[in-house]
Design a protein around this motif. Structure first.
Motif, PDB file in Angstrom:
ATOM      1  N   LEU A   1       0.793  -1.227   0.000  1.00 43.91           N
ATOM      2  CA  LEU A   1       0.000   0.000   0.000  1.00 43.91           C
ATOM      3  C   LEU A   1       0.830   1.284   0.000  1.00 43.91           C
ATOM      4  O   LEU A   1       0.365   2.310  -0.493  1.00 43.91           O
ATOM      5  N   PHE A   2       2.034   1.237   0.540  1.00 49.43           N
ATOM      6  CA  PHE A   2       2.846   2.447   0.649  1.00 49.43           C
ATOM      7  C   PHE A   2       3.048   3.091  -0.718  1.00 49.43           C
ATOM      8  O   PHE A   2       3.384   2.426  -1.694  1.00 49.43           O
ATOM      9  N   GLY A   3       2.829   4.393  -0.760  1.00 54.31           N
ATOM     10  CA  GLY A   3       3.069   5.145  -1.983  1.00 54.31           C
ATOM     11  C   GLY A   3       1.943   5.112  -2.987  1.00 54.31           C
ATOM     12  O   GLY A   3       2.053   5.714  -4.047  1.00 54.31           O
ATOM     13  N   THR A   4       0.856   4.408  -2.686  1.00 52.85           N
ATOM     14  CA  THR A   4      -0.268   4.388  -3.617  1.00 52.85           C
ATOM     15  C   THR A   4      -1.162   5.583  -3.326  1.00 52.85           C
ATOM     16  O   THR A   4      -1.188   6.119  -2.232  1.00 52.85           O
ATOM     17  N   GLY A   5      -1.890   5.999  -4.327  1.00 53.18           N
ATOM     18  CA  GLY A   5      -2.778   7.147  -4.167  1.00 53.18           C
ATOM     19  C   GLY A   5      -2.049   8.448  -4.448  1.00 53.18           C
ATOM     20  O   GLY A   5      -0.818   8.512  -4.389  1.00 53.18           O
ATOM     21  N   PRO A   6      -2.806   9.485  -4.750  1.00 53.72           N
ATOM     22  CA  PRO A   6      -2.195  10.788  -5.032  1.00 53.72           C
ATOM     23  C   PRO A   6      -1.491  11.345  -3.787  1.00 53.72           C
ATOM     24  O   PRO A   6      -2.096  11.424  -2.715  1.00 53.72           O
ATOM     25  N   THR A   7      -0.248  11.707  -3.928  1.00 56.91           N
ATOM     26  CA  THR A   7       0.569  12.164  -2.802  1.00 56.91           C
ATOM     27  C   THR A   7      -0.061  13.334  -2.061  1.00 56.91           C
ATOM     28  O   THR A   7      -0.096  13.340  -0.828  1.00 56.91           O
ATOM     29  N   VAL A   8      -0.565  14.309  -2.784  1.00 53.83           N
ATOM     30  CA  VAL A   8      -1.151  15.490  -2.140  1.00 53.83           C
ATOM     31  C   VAL A   8      -2.342  15.089  -1.276  1.00 53.83           C
ATOM     32  O   VAL A   8      -2.483  15.548  -0.138  1.00 53.83           O
ATOM     33  N   LEU A   9      -3.189  14.226  -1.796  1.00 54.22           N
ATOM     34  CA  LEU A   9      -4.375  13.790  -1.054  1.00 54.22           C
ATOM     35  C   LEU A   9      -4.003  12.934   0.149  1.00 54.22           C
ATOM     36  O   LEU A   9      -4.521  13.148   1.252  1.00 54.22           O
TER      37      LEU A   9
ATOM     38  N   LEU B   1      -1.073   4.861   3.496  1.00 57.42           N
ATOM     39  CA  LEU B   1      -0.696   5.089   2.103  1.00 57.42           C
ATOM     40  C   LEU B   1       0.563   5.943   1.974  1.00 57.42           C
ATOM     41  O   LEU B   1       1.345   5.764   1.036  1.00 57.42           O
ATOM     42  N   ARG B   2       0.771   6.854   2.903  1.00 55.47           N
ATOM     43  CA  ARG B   2       1.988   7.685   2.880  1.00 55.47           C
ATOM     44  C   ARG B   2       3.199   6.926   3.413  1.00 55.47           C
ATOM     45  O   ARG B   2       4.326   7.367   3.254  1.00 55.47           O
ATOM     46  N   GLY B   3       2.977   5.791   4.075  1.00 55.21           N
ATOM     47  CA  GLY B   3       4.083   5.018   4.620  1.00 55.21           C
ATOM     48  C   GLY B   3       4.550   5.515   5.978  1.00 55.21           C
ATOM     49  O   GLY B   3       5.646   5.196   6.424  1.00 55.21           O
TER      50      GLY B   3
END
Length: 187
Positions: free
Chosen positions: A27-35, A149-151
């Motif tokens: 999951l780490f790093g998935t999704g838009p970083t800003v969000l 998601l951000r780790g």
């Protein structure tokens, strides 16, 4: 009970821990970083406690007799570091993306849980519609999603905090709703 099981698995490096690491890495790093960064920040000590503080101010401005409920909510927030920091030191779990220790349980998730649900419990009696608790749930869950998601945290770090402080919510709810018998109207 779930908190005890999760904590045991993390501390003893049980089978759930390896599944947690695999899930976290997927999951780490998935999704838009800003969000995901914005969602993770919802649990920061500069955002979540301000929501609780605003709810406390609102309730006290509406009815100063609710000072006990406001105090209990503030004490619940003060309990976050008092409970989380010793657990972090005891468990000494390494972080997902850093070798440092002290990631279990998640302080950001604990802060979000207490702040948003505490605020909802305080303001709900003053609302015409019961939207505060669902909003608190969404803010709390999305904080956890952002942290993973951000780790910043492993999934079990987030789940552990949610279990620990989620278990306090029924008690906090009962304490906030408790009325003094001297103020109760009689027939």
């Amino acid at each position: 009970m779930l908190f005890a099981v999760v904590t045991w698995q993390v501390a003893a490096e049980g089978p759930l821990l390896s599944a947690d690491v695999r899930l976290g890495r997927a999951l780490f790093g998935t999704g838009p970083t800003v969000l995901t960064e914005l969602l993770a920040d919802l649990g920061s000590t500069t955002v979540a406690p301000l929501a609780l503080l605003a709810a406390i101010a609102y309730v006290l401005l509406r009815d100063l007799r609710q000072w006990r409920a406001a105090l209990i909510a503030a004490l619940a927030m003060a309990a976050v570091p008092a409970l989380v920091v010793p657990l972090k030191l005891w468990i000494a779990r390494p972080g997902p993306l850093e070798p440092d220790i002290g990631w279990y349980p998640s302080g950001h998730m604990a802060t979000a849980t207490v702040a948003y649900f505490g605020a909802a419990l305080l303001v709900t009696p003053y609302l015409r519609r019961r939207w505060a608790m669902p909003v608190a749930a969404v803010l709390t869950v999305t904080t956890g999603v952002g942290l993973v998601l951000r780790g910043y945290h492993w999934p079990l770090d987030v789940l552990g905090s949610l279990c620990l402080f989620g278990a306090l919510l029924p008690w906090l709810s009962a304490m906030c709703r408790r009325r003094s018998s001297s103020r109760t109207r009689t027939g």
